[in-house]
Scaffold this motif. Structure first.
Motif, PDB file in Angstrom:
ATOM      1  N   GLN A  60       0.799  -1.225   0.000  1.00 53.55           N
ATOM      2  CA  GLN A  60       0.000   0.000   0.000  1.00 53.55           C
ATOM      3  C   GLN A  60       0.832   1.276   0.000  1.00 53.55           C
ATOM      4  OE1 GLN A  60       0.212  -2.190   2.457  1.00 53.55           O
ATOM      5  NE2 GLN A  60       0.748  -1.103   4.334  1.00 53.55           N
ATOM      6  N   ASP A  61       2.100   1.229   0.391  1.00 54.80           N
ATOM      7  CA  ASP A  61       2.917   2.438   0.427  1.00 54.80           C
ATOM      8  C   ASP A  61       3.615   2.749  -0.894  1.00 54.80           C
ATOM      9  OD1 ASP A  61       2.229   2.949   3.064  1.00 54.80           O
ATOM     10  OD2 ASP A  61       3.893   1.758   3.849  1.00 54.80           O
ATOM     11  N   LEU A  62       3.531   1.850  -1.854  1.00 56.08           N
ATOM     12  CA  LEU A  62       4.147   2.111  -3.155  1.00 56.08           C
ATOM     13  C   LEU A  62       3.285   3.080  -3.951  1.00 56.08           C
ATOM     14  CD1 LEU A  62       5.361  -1.410  -4.299  1.00 56.08           C
ATOM     15  CD2 LEU A  62       6.732   0.448  -3.370  1.00 56.08           C
ATOM     16  N   ARG A  63       3.923   4.035  -4.546  1.00 55.37           N
ATOM     17  CA  ARG A  63       3.250   5.018  -5.391  1.00 55.37           C
ATOM     18  C   ARG A  63       3.516   4.661  -6.853  1.00 55.37           C
ATOM     19  NH1 ARG A  63       0.759   5.476  -1.489  1.00 55.37           N
ATOM     20  NH2 ARG A  63       1.018   7.028   0.119  1.00 55.37           N
ATOM     21  N   PRO A  64       2.754   5.236  -7.777  1.00 52.21           N
ATOM     22  CA  PRO A  64       2.972   4.927  -9.199  1.00 52.21           C
ATOM     23  C   PRO A  64       4.422   5.089  -9.645  1.00 52.21           C
ATOM     24  CG  PRO A  64       0.909   6.096  -8.941  1.00 52.21           C
ATOM     25  CD  PRO A  64       1.593   6.116  -7.588  1.00 52.21           C
ATOM     26  N   ASN A  65       5.104   6.114  -9.151  1.00 48.77           N
ATOM     27  CA  ASN A  65       6.505   6.295  -9.562  1.00 48.77           C
ATOM     28  C   ASN A  65       7.396   5.181  -9.010  1.00 48.77           C
ATOM     29  OD1 ASN A  65       6.031   7.585  -6.974  1.00 48.77           O
ATOM     30  ND2 ASN A  65       8.098   8.429  -7.110  1.00 48.77           N
ATOM     31  N   HIS A  66       7.082   4.640  -7.837  1.00 54.17           N
ATOM     32  CA  HIS A  66       7.838   3.505  -7.299  1.00 54.17           C
ATOM     33  C   HIS A  66       7.632   2.268  -8.180  1.00 54.17           C
ATOM     34  CE1 HIS A  66       7.065   5.614  -3.244  1.00 54.17           C
ATOM     35  NE2 HIS A  66       8.302   5.907  -3.636  1.00 54.17           N
ATOM     36  N   GLU A  68       6.715   2.153 -11.286  1.00 55.82           N
ATOM     37  CA  GLU A  68       7.371   2.368 -12.577  1.00 55.82           C
ATOM     38  C   GLU A  68       8.872   2.099 -12.476  1.00 55.82           C
ATOM     39  OE1 GLU A  68       7.987   5.930 -15.835  1.00 55.82           O
ATOM     40  OE2 GLU A  68       6.271   6.021 -14.483  1.00 55.82           O
TER      41      GLU A  68
END
Length: 78
Positions: A60-66, A68
């Motif tokens: 849940q802590d991963l963002r789209p940039n992570h 990618e």
């Protein structure tokens, strides 16, 4: 985690670590090294598959940039 099958898993894992990615590997953690419930069953196919499993991080802590970044690094080394 997101499991992927990689034929040269250990080499890919070393390169991912070198590039700063965290991950898990599916063996020897996978329950294919013997069990009272399994008995004499041939687990060679399961062991072969488990030795090729690499688990990429997904949480849940991963963002789209992570995500990618993970995808780009993984695709460049596999």
């Amino acid at each position: 985690s997101f499991p992927v099958v990689v034929k040269k898993r250990d080499a890919v894992a070393c390169e991912l670590a070198r590039r700063g990615l965290s991950f898990n590997i599916g063996f020897p953690e996978a329950p294919v090294v013997g069990s009272a419930h399994v008995g004499d069953t041939d687990l060679s196919g399961a062991k072969l598959l488990a030795a090729q499993v690499l688990e990429l991080p997904v949480h849940q802590d991963l963002r789209p940039n992570h995500l990618e970044h993970i995808i780009n690094v993984f695709n460049s080394v596999r």
